[in-house]
Design an enzyme around this catalytic site. Structure first.
Site, mmCIF file in Angstrom:
data_model
loop_
_atom_site.group_PDB
_atom_site.id
_atom_site.type_symbol
_atom_site.label_atom_id
_atom_site.label_comp_id
_atom_site.label_asym_id
_atom_site.label_seq_id
_atom_site.Cartn_x
_atom_site.Cartn_y
_atom_site.Cartn_z
ATOM 1 N N CYS A 89 -24.661 21.783 -25.069
ATOM 2 C CA CYS A 89 -23.889 22.875 -24.462
ATOM 3 C C CYS A 89 -23.814 22.642 -22.965
ATOM 4 O O CYS A 89 -24.781 22.172 -22.361
ATOM 5 C CB CYS A 89 -24.588 24.214 -24.664
ATOM 6 S SG CYS A 89 -24.650 24.736 -26.363
ATOM 7 N N GLU A 109 -21.355 17.426 -28.110
ATOM 8 C CA GLU A 109 -21.366 18.078 -29.414
ATOM 9 C C GLU A 109 -20.068 18.869 -29.591
ATOM 10 O O GLU A 109 -19.553 19.440 -28.630
ATOM 11 C CB GLU A 109 -22.586 19.008 -29.482
ATOM 12 C CG GLU A 109 -22.836 19.567 -30.848
ATOM 13 C CD GLU A 109 -24.080 20.461 -30.881
ATOM 14 O OE1 GLU A 109 -25.167 20.000 -30.491
ATOM 15 O OE2 GLU A 109 -23.940 21.619 -31.282
HETATM 16 N N1 ACO Z 1 -8.162 26.745 -15.513
HETATM 17 C C1 ACO Z 1 -7.574 25.519 -15.543
HETATM 18 N N2 ACO Z 1 -8.257 24.356 -15.607
HETATM 19 C C2 ACO Z 1 -9.586 24.460 -15.658
HETATM 20 C C3 ACO Z 1 -10.281 25.697 -15.607
HETATM 21 C C4 ACO Z 1 -9.506 26.878 -15.550
HETATM 22 N N3 ACO Z 1 -10.043 28.086 -15.495
HETATM 23 N N4 ACO Z 1 -11.596 25.447 -15.644
HETATM 24 C C5 ACO Z 1 -11.744 24.116 -15.699
HETATM 25 N N5 ACO Z 1 -10.530 23.520 -15.706
HETATM 26 C C6 ACO Z 1 -10.239 22.068 -15.825
HETATM 27 C C7 ACO Z 1 -9.587 21.518 -14.594
HETATM 28 O O1 ACO Z 1 -8.876 20.357 -14.954
HETATM 29 C C8 ACO Z 1 -10.787 21.168 -13.753
HETATM 30 O O2 ACO Z 1 -10.524 20.155 -12.817
HETATM 31 P P1 ACO Z 1 -9.778 20.511 -11.430
HETATM 32 O O3 ACO Z 1 -10.470 21.716 -10.864
HETATM 33 O O4 ACO Z 1 -9.969 19.270 -10.630
HETATM 34 O O5 ACO Z 1 -8.357 20.782 -11.791
HETATM 35 C C9 ACO Z 1 -11.736 20.634 -14.791
HETATM 36 O O6 ACO Z 1 -11.478 21.392 -15.956
HETATM 37 C C10 ACO Z 1 -13.219 20.755 -14.460
HETATM 38 O O7 ACO Z 1 -13.434 21.509 -13.334
HETATM 39 P P2 ACO Z 1 -14.894 21.645 -12.734
HETATM 40 O O8 ACO Z 1 -14.795 22.461 -11.499
HETATM 41 O O9 ACO Z 1 -15.540 20.310 -12.625
HETATM 42 O O10 ACO Z 1 -15.621 22.416 -13.916
HETATM 43 P P3 ACO Z 1 -16.354 23.837 -13.903
HETATM 44 O O11 ACO Z 1 -17.523 23.788 -12.973
HETATM 45 O O12 ACO Z 1 -15.385 24.916 -13.731
HETATM 46 O O13 ACO Z 1 -16.969 23.827 -15.372
HETATM 47 C C11 ACO Z 1 -16.935 24.303 -17.683
HETATM 48 C C12 ACO Z 1 -16.240 23.553 -16.538
HETATM 49 C C13 ACO Z 1 -18.386 23.888 -17.754
HETATM 50 C C14 ACO Z 1 -16.260 23.946 -19.008
HETATM 51 C C15 ACO Z 1 -16.796 25.827 -17.383
HETATM 52 O O14 ACO Z 1 -15.450 26.197 -17.481
HETATM 53 C C16 ACO Z 1 -17.629 26.718 -18.284
HETATM 54 O O15 ACO Z 1 -18.827 26.843 -18.110
HETATM 55 N N6 ACO Z 1 -16.966 27.377 -19.261
HETATM 56 C C17 ACO Z 1 -17.650 28.317 -20.152
HETATM 57 C C18 ACO Z 1 -18.544 27.591 -21.134
HETATM 58 C C19 ACO Z 1 -17.798 26.504 -21.874
HETATM 59 O O16 ACO Z 1 -16.702 26.698 -22.370
HETATM 60 N N7 ACO Z 1 -18.456 25.324 -21.987
HETATM 61 C C20 ACO Z 1 -17.947 24.196 -22.717
HETATM 62 C C21 ACO Z 1 -18.225 24.393 -24.166
HETATM 63 S S1 ACO Z 1 -18.093 22.914 -25.089
HETATM 64 C C22 ACO Z 1 -19.687 22.277 -25.123
HETATM 65 O O17 ACO Z 1 -20.575 22.939 -24.661
HETATM 66 C C23 ACO Z 1 -19.930 20.926 -25.696
#
Ligand code: ACO
Ligand code: ZN
Length: 445
Positions: free
Chosen positions: A311, A345
């Site tokens: 996760c 995962e």
């Molecule tokens: N809207 C559009 N694009 C997005 C968004 C958003 N809200 N959030 C992330 N992205 C995309 C973009 O392409 C972004 O890159 P950019 O900012 O250069 O355009 C890229 O994803 C990653 O951005 P980061 O800033 O590096 O990532 P962040 O720190 O926001 O974390 C994460 C990404 C971990 C998925 C976060 O959104 C999160 O915690 N979400 C909730 C939990 C979740 O869904 N986790 C993944 C589940 S799957 C698994 O655990 C295996």
């Protein structure tokens, strides 16, 4: 690519459901409104006929589909998930918990009757879920059954499992949490012990992650708690960024608290009770008050499926700043040190998929740009620790694999690569491998 059903913003904070606000600043402004395909302005002329009709449909049944005014001021289609009587209200005075059918479940919320356009009520009520889930504790096998079905929207999740999951987790239990300097709106249901389920807000100690129902309890706790960073070993420090490795077996309560917290932002992940089997990599921003958690990822100590990450979460106030890609990059650096390839995962969430696609694209295309001559998927996998299937799906998604003279070749036209790299977003925060001091996990006898 799977469908992304939440409006996603290009700017800084996540478009919806997330964002944290500084405790000192009161209620922050709402996120900017997004245009959405199904949204529409609805006028509701209050004539005799429509009043009679409205009276007839109230109270709305669970399952009813109707248009609802959202925070952008526009009407969007919703499905009623649950209803509750208003205190001191009349027989038809209910509040409704609704799911915006175009958006991700993190936007589900309680709404008042006046937000609903009763003229748009569809009279066909969805079948109720018959098999109510009575116990939360899923076995590991059941969990795998859900997770193994790769989901990019929810469309591929085994229908019965999805129905069960959604029925049991349909209404968010905790609305907000306080963690360090932030008050954060939650996204999903998390199965806190029953005694916490009557509280809309929970207070977390930002260091040991103990959660409490009242602010005074937290204040008392903070006077006694002597942790100033996550328990475990600091395995990386670069500037103000630190990564701690926490062994779920040695720090069981911390691991469980972290899972309860993380589940508030992760939908299709079953809570792990057996935290013993996991290592938690907790990323912190450090200052003179301590190391403040920004996000984390978990990793199975032994994965038969070559998962290098179970996760991943960036806490909403820190999202869209590159921490997610940092965590992903870190997980692959650990795999490189283990001499293995890895993959996250499944299922991936919408935001998880976006982040991984962005990371894979950047890493692979950077190599292709610099590399002279032919390169195979296997070589790319050896260099990056990215599993061959993920490389193939990324390159296929970008239409960079071509079939020529009876074999598959990677097309690496520099102009095309540059175009894709530009679209893949920013690179994220760099992992400085020279600052990583780590040896792979070994079972201690
Ligand atoms: N809207 C559009 N694009 C997005 C968004 C958003 N809200 N959030 C992330 N992205 C995309 C973009 O392409 C972004 O890159 P950019 O900012 O250069 O355009 C890229 O994803 C990653 O951005 P980061 O800033 O590096 O990532 P962040 O720190 O926001 O974390 C994460 C990404 C971990 C998925 C976060 O959104 C999160 O915690 N979400 C909730 C939990 C979740 O869904 N986790 C993944 C589940 S799957 C698994 O655990 C295996
Ligand atoms: Zn504490």
């Amino acid at each position: 690519m799977g469908s992304i059903d939440a409006p996603i913003e290009n700017g800084s904070a996540p478009a919806l459901g997330g964002g944290g606000k500084h405790l000192s600043s009161g209620n922050g402004p709402l996120p900017p409104a997004e245009e959405s395909a199904g949204s529409q302005q609805v006028s509701t002329p209050e004539n005799e006929e429509s009043r009679r009709r409205k009276g007839g449909v109230l109270p709305l049944e669970v399952g009813t589909r109707v248009m609802c005014r959202w925070r952008d001021g526009k009407y969007h289609p919703v499905k009623v998930i649950e209803r509750r009587r208003m205190q001191n209200g009349g027989p038809n005075d209910y509040e409704y918990y609704v799911h915006y059918t175009e958006f991700n479940r993190r936007l589900d919320e309680w709404v008042k009757l006046e937000q609903l356009d009763l003229d748009s009520v569809e009279t066909v009520v969805d079948e109720k879920v018959e098999d109510k889930v009575t116990s939360l504790k899923m076995t590991r096998h059941q969990k795998r059954k859900i997770d193994e079905t790769h989901v990019e929207g929810h469309e591929e999740l085994d229908a019965a499992s999805l129905r069960e999951h959604e029925e049991f987790t349909k209404v968010k239990n905790i609305a907000t949490i306080e963690l360090g300097r932030y008050e954060i709106e939650t996204w999903y249901f998390s199965p806190f012990p029953p005694e916490y389920n009557d509280s809309l807000k929970l207070y977390f100690c930002e260091f040991c992650l103990t959660f409490m129902k009242r602010k005074e309890q937290l204040q008392r706790h903070m006077r006694k708690c002597d942790l100033k960073h996550p328990p475990g070993d600091e395995i990386y420090r670069s500037g103000t960024l630190s990564m701690f490795e926490v062994d779920g077996k040695k720090n069981k309560v911390y691991g469980q608290n972290l899972c309860y917290l993380a589940k508030l932002f992760l939908d299709h992940k079953t809570l792990y009770y057996d935290v013993d089997l996991f290592l938690f990599y907790v990323l912190c921003e450090c200052d003179d008050r301590g190391c403040h958690m920004v996000g984390y990822f978990s990793k199975e100590k032994h994965s038969e499926e070559s998962y290098n990450l179970a996760c991943i979460l960036t806490l909403p106030p820190y999202q869209r700043k590159g921490y997610g890609k940092f965590l992903i990059a870190f997980s692959y650096e650990l795999s490189k040190k283990e001499g293995k390839v890895g993959t996250p995962e499944r299922p991936l969430s919408d935001l998880g998929l976006l982040s991984y696609r962005g990371y894979w694209t950047r890493v692979l295309l950077d190599i292709l740009k610099k590399h002279k001559g032919n390169i195979s998927i296997k070589e790319l996998s050896d260099m990056t620790a990215i599993k061959a299937e993920d490389i193939l799906s990324t390159l296929q998604g970008l239409e960079l694999i071509q079939y020529r003279k009876g074999q598959h070749v990677i097309c690496a036209d520099p102009k095309v690569l540059d175009r894709h790299l530009k679209a893949a977003g920013r690179g994220g925060l760099e992992v400085d491998v020279s600052k990583l001091i780590w040896t792979p996990y070994k079972e201690q006898s």
